[in-house]
Design an enzyme around this catalytic site. Structure first.
Site, mmCIF file in Angstrom:
data_model
loop_
_atom_site.group_PDB
_atom_site.id
_atom_site.type_symbol
_atom_site.label_atom_id
_atom_site.label_comp_id
_atom_site.label_asym_id
_atom_site.label_seq_id
_atom_site.Cartn_x
_atom_site.Cartn_y
_atom_site.Cartn_z
ATOM 1 N N ARG A 172 0.828 -1.226 0.000
ATOM 2 C CA ARG A 172 0.000 0.000 0.000
ATOM 3 C C ARG A 172 0.854 1.264 0.000
ATOM 4 O O ARG A 172 0.502 2.273 0.619
ATOM 5 C CB ARG A 172 -0.984 0.029 1.168
ATOM 6 C CG ARG A 172 -1.942 -1.126 1.220
ATOM 7 C CD ARG A 172 -2.904 -1.135 0.016
ATOM 8 N NE ARG A 172 -3.843 -2.225 0.160
ATOM 9 C CZ ARG A 172 -3.628 -3.456 -0.303
ATOM 10 N NH1 ARG A 172 -2.522 -3.726 -0.979
ATOM 11 N NH2 ARG A 172 -4.520 -4.409 -0.130
ATOM 12 N N SER A 246 -10.748 -0.509 3.485
ATOM 13 C CA SER A 246 -9.938 -0.675 4.709
ATOM 14 C C SER A 246 -9.398 0.677 5.145
ATOM 15 O O SER A 246 -8.729 1.361 4.362
ATOM 16 C CB SER A 246 -8.755 -1.598 4.433
ATOM 17 O OG SER A 246 -9.221 -2.824 3.950
ATOM 18 N N GLU A 342 -4.554 3.750 5.918
ATOM 19 C CA GLU A 342 -4.294 3.512 4.493
ATOM 20 C C GLU A 342 -4.931 4.663 3.695
ATOM 21 O O GLU A 342 -4.445 5.065 2.644
ATOM 22 C CB GLU A 342 -4.934 2.173 4.098
ATOM 23 C CG GLU A 342 -4.866 1.863 2.635
ATOM 24 C CD GLU A 342 -5.582 0.561 2.281
ATOM 25 O OE1 GLU A 342 -5.428 -0.439 3.007
ATOM 26 O OE2 GLU A 342 -6.291 0.554 1.263
HETATM 27 C C1 LIG Z 1 -15.367 -0.492 -0.848
HETATM 28 C C2 LIG Z 1 -13.919 -0.255 -1.109
HETATM 29 C C3 LIG Z 1 -13.066 -1.324 -1.292
HETATM 30 C C4 LIG Z 1 -11.712 -1.113 -1.525
HETATM 31 N N1 LIG Z 1 -10.904 -2.198 -1.716
HETATM 32 C C5 LIG Z 1 -9.583 -2.021 -1.964
HETATM 33 C C6 LIG Z 1 -8.732 -3.154 -2.180
HETATM 34 O O1 LIG Z 1 -9.167 -4.294 -2.184
HETATM 35 N N2 LIG Z 1 -7.420 -2.911 -2.399
HETATM 36 C C7 LIG Z 1 -6.904 -1.650 -2.429
HETATM 37 O O2 LIG Z 1 -5.685 -1.513 -2.642
HETATM 38 N N3 LIG Z 1 -7.686 -0.561 -2.254
HETATM 39 C C8 LIG Z 1 -9.002 -0.719 -2.016
HETATM 40 N N4 LIG Z 1 -9.804 0.372 -1.814
HETATM 41 C C9 LIG Z 1 -9.221 1.726 -1.858
HETATM 42 C C10 LIG Z 1 -9.364 2.422 -3.250
HETATM 43 O O3 LIG Z 1 -10.264 1.740 -4.064
HETATM 44 C C11 LIG Z 1 -8.007 2.510 -3.975
HETATM 45 O O4 LIG Z 1 -7.046 3.152 -3.165
HETATM 46 C C12 LIG Z 1 -8.115 3.264 -5.304
HETATM 47 O O5 LIG Z 1 -6.923 3.118 -6.028
HETATM 48 C C13 LIG Z 1 -8.418 4.745 -5.121
HETATM 49 O O6 LIG Z 1 -8.699 5.290 -6.389
HETATM 50 P P1 LIG Z 1 -9.435 6.678 -6.547
HETATM 51 O O7 LIG Z 1 -9.415 7.037 -7.973
HETATM 52 O O8 LIG Z 1 -10.756 6.621 -5.889
HETATM 53 O O9 LIG Z 1 -8.451 7.630 -5.737
HETATM 54 P P2 LIG Z 1 -8.791 8.950 -4.845
HETATM 55 O O10 LIG Z 1 -9.465 8.468 -3.618
HETATM 56 O O11 LIG Z 1 -9.537 9.896 -5.697
HETATM 57 O O12 LIG Z 1 -7.359 9.455 -4.561
HETATM 58 C C14 LIG Z 1 -6.501 8.742 -3.698
HETATM 59 C C15 LIG Z 1 -5.150 9.497 -3.612
HETATM 60 O O13 LIG Z 1 -4.506 9.444 -4.858
HETATM 61 C C16 LIG Z 1 -4.271 10.764 -5.357
HETATM 62 N N5 LIG Z 1 -4.504 10.677 -6.807
HETATM 63 C C17 LIG Z 1 -5.621 10.223 -7.419
HETATM 64 N N6 LIG Z 1 -5.438 10.210 -8.753
HETATM 65 C C18 LIG Z 1 -4.182 10.672 -8.980
HETATM 66 C C19 LIG Z 1 -3.411 10.889 -10.164
HETATM 67 N N7 LIG Z 1 -3.874 10.619 -11.392
HETATM 68 N N8 LIG Z 1 -2.156 11.374 -10.015
HETATM 69 C C20 LIG Z 1 -1.630 11.651 -8.788
HETATM 70 N N9 LIG Z 1 -2.335 11.458 -7.647
HETATM 71 C C21 LIG Z 1 -3.591 10.966 -7.736
HETATM 72 C C22 LIG Z 1 -5.258 11.662 -4.629
HETATM 73 O O14 LIG Z 1 -4.767 12.995 -4.536
HETATM 74 C C23 LIG Z 1 -5.324 10.977 -3.272
HETATM 75 O O15 LIG Z 1 -4.224 11.356 -2.468
HETATM 76 C C24 LIG Z 1 -11.178 0.206 -1.586
HETATM 77 C C25 LIG Z 1 -12.057 1.301 -1.414
HETATM 78 C C26 LIG Z 1 -13.415 1.076 -1.183
HETATM 79 C C27 LIG Z 1 -14.327 2.254 -1.032
#
Ligand SMILES: Cc1cc2nc3c(=O)[nH]c(=O)nc-3n(C[C@H](O)[C@H](O)[C@H](O)COP(=O)(O)OP(=O)(O)OC[C@H]3O[C@@H](n4cnc5c(N)ncnc54)[C@H](O)[C@@H]3O)c2cc1C
Length: 346
Positions: A172, A246, A342
């Site tokens: 992570r 998580s 996380e």
């Molecule tokens: C129900 C649920 C289940 C999940 N299960 C998992 C799992 O199994 N495994 C896991 O690893 N994660 C899991 N996650 C967490 C999440 O899905 C991941 O971390 C995902 O990659 C976040 O993507 P996002 O586009 O929503 O990012 P955001 O929440 O929009 O951003 C997250 C971070 O990344 C930065 N960011 C976003 N896009 C960019 C970009 N293009 N360039 C630079 N920085 C950027 C943002 O500024 C922020 O700091 C889960 C979340 C939920 C709600």
């Protein structure tokens, strides 16, 4: 509303971010814009509003906790496009723009018959955020299929390429969440996928679920379907109840601490790591401290998944944060283990 002269940059002002974070936290940002192309992005990087304010890039908002209003510019990534860059007899290089929805990319790769992403089915969010924390599930992490990414250095406005080593992926973690935090915008990600997939179905309940679903063949399609089924039953759906998956990472402890705790808590689950340390499930630690299913005001720890903090409807971010800190404190007191979030907290 303000418009730039060269390109129609459409800034919205005083926008609620409730629909843009899966926790459903209702905070406001002073400015908000969606970027739909690289040209628009570079235009934005020279715009006065961007230059004179704090800014934050977001994808699907599924790994964020907003604790207060954001006095700055939130930039929602909407860069789309998927191409196959190269291929040989064994593999393809699949390139995706960073605003693509991760799960849609997974489904697309599966429909084309390329293996590697099936275990990462149904993880919310965008492709560009996947390298941020080296997303992982069911025994696979992004790093296992990662080839390279392109990112804009926000200081120099140059596009830089990062290979696997340069991303410094860990559990992570990546360089983008640590040393280079806030310094890059990830533009696109290239993955190496296999034409003759190697199935990884040994993790968790994949095999029993395949069996229950009546699937005899170990194919990427079936593994993906089984994982979608498991995740849909196990994890609370953010559309029903706000959450960011998580909330904490699973902590790592050394052999000495492991032996001490194991003698006191013989039932403590653990995974031996390659570096001879032990990973302890944060969910178990939280549950042992009595938090599982506990509701405090408008938020709480989920009744089935102690590690998932949930918003029962009207929680504000500081309430969720305060709950998280109380959980962290009690785990530290009981086990002398500091569990780390996380989720990205703003
Ligand atoms: C129900 C649920 C289940 C999940 N299960 C998992 C799992 O199994 N495994 C896991 O690893 N994660 C899991 N996650 C967490 C999440 O899905 C991941 O971390 C995902 O990659 C976040 O993507 P996002 O586009 O929503 O990012 P955001 O929440 O929009 O951003 C997250 C971070 O990344 C930065 N960011 C976003 N896009 C960019 C970009 N293009 N360039 C630079 N920085 C950027 C943002 O500024 C922020 O700091 C889960 C979340 C939920 C709600």
């Amino acid at each position: 509303m303000q418009f730039c002269k060269l390109f129609m940059l459409h800034f919205q002002e005083n926008v609620s971010l409730k629909a843009y974070n899966t926790f459903g936290i209702d905070v406001k940002t002073s400015y908000f814009i969606e970027i739909n192309s690289e040209t628009m992005l570079f235009e934005l990087l020279s715009d006065e509003i961007y230059l004179s304010h704090a800014y934050m890039f977001i994808g699907g908002g599924s790994n964020l906790l907003f604790t207060k209003d954001f006095d700055g510019l939130v930039i929602k990534n909407n860069l789309k496009g998927i191409t196959i860059d190269e291929q040989d007899d064994e593999s393809i290089l699949l390139n995706s723009q960073s605003g693509e929805v991760w799960h849609e990319l997974v489904l697309k790769s599966i429909s084309l018959g390329y293996g590697g992403l099936e275990n990462l089915s149904l993880i919310p969010g965008t492709v560009g955020a996947a390298p941020m924390q080296n997303i992982g599930a069911y025994g696979v992490e992004l790093k296992d299929v990662f080839h390279s990414l392109k990112a804009v250095n926000l200081k120099t406005k140059e596009i830089e390429t990062f290979n696997l080593e340069q991303c410094r992926f860990g559990y992570r973690e990546s360089i983008f969440k640590k040393e280079a935090k806030g310094q890059y915008f990830i533009l696109s990600v290239t993955l190496r996928l296999l034409k003759h997939p190697k199935i990884n179905a040994s993790y968790g309940a994949i095999l029993t679920t395949l069996d229950e679903m009546g699937f005899r063949d170990l194919t990427i399609q079936n593994v993906s379907k089984a994982i979608i089924k498991i995740r849909s039953t196990k994890l609370p759906d953010p559309k029903q109840i706000g959450n960011a998956g998580s909330f904490f990472k699973n902590p790592e402890i050394d052999e000495d601490q492991y032996q001490t705790l194991k003698s006191e808590y013989p039932q403590m689950p653990s995974y031996l790591l390659e570096n001879a340390n032990y990973k302890i499930p944060a969910a178990w630690l939280i549950e042992q401290c009595g938090w599982k299913g506990k509701r405090i005001g408008n938020c709480g720890s989920h009744q089935d998944q102690a590690l998932v903090l949930v918003n029962y409807g009207n929680a504000n971010g500081s309430e969720v944060y305060s709950l998280a800190m109380d959980i962290q404190k009690s785990v530290k007191e009981k086990f002398n283990i500091l569990i780390q979030p996380e989720v990205n907290i703003y």
